[in-house]
Write an enzyme that holds these catalytic residues in place. Sequence first.
Site, PDB file in Angstrom:
ATOM      1  CG  ASN A 111      -4.296  -3.985   3.124  1.00 20.22           C
ATOM      2  OD1 ASN A 111      -3.660  -4.436   1.903  1.00 20.22           O
ATOM      3  ND2 ASN A 111      -3.174  -4.315   4.515  1.00 20.22           N
ATOM      4  NE  ARG A 126      -2.456  -1.585   3.422  1.00 21.25           N
ATOM      5  CZ  ARG A 126      -2.987  -1.185   4.682  1.00 21.25           C
ATOM      6  NH1 ARG A 126      -3.551  -0.758   4.738  1.00 21.25           N
ATOM      7  NH2 ARG A 126      -1.388  -1.112   5.618  1.00 21.25           N
TER       8      ARG A 126
END
Length: 90
Positions: free
Chosen positions: A36, A18
């Site tokens: 996520n 990320r």
Amino acid sequence: MIQYHVLVSGKVQGVGFRYFVQMTAMQYEITGWVKNRSNGMVEIVAIGEQNVLDSFLVEIKRGNRFAKVQKMDITKEETSELFTSFRITY
């Protein structure tokens, strides 16, 4: 501006993916978010110009040195919301 909704699968959680996506988006001046999902995938909404988004997606597919992207499902969408930055959401 174009908006893509991307679902990334593979080894993409717990490996800094990320953060990698956020830094890459900032480099390309793309706005949107990354997060996520509970199923092990990473979800991305990216907004920018077509040629810039294409380059961004190539980098994301490559991943960082810890991630292993197996599949990317990319959907072009109507731009629903304009963002001022690219952020990690939870």
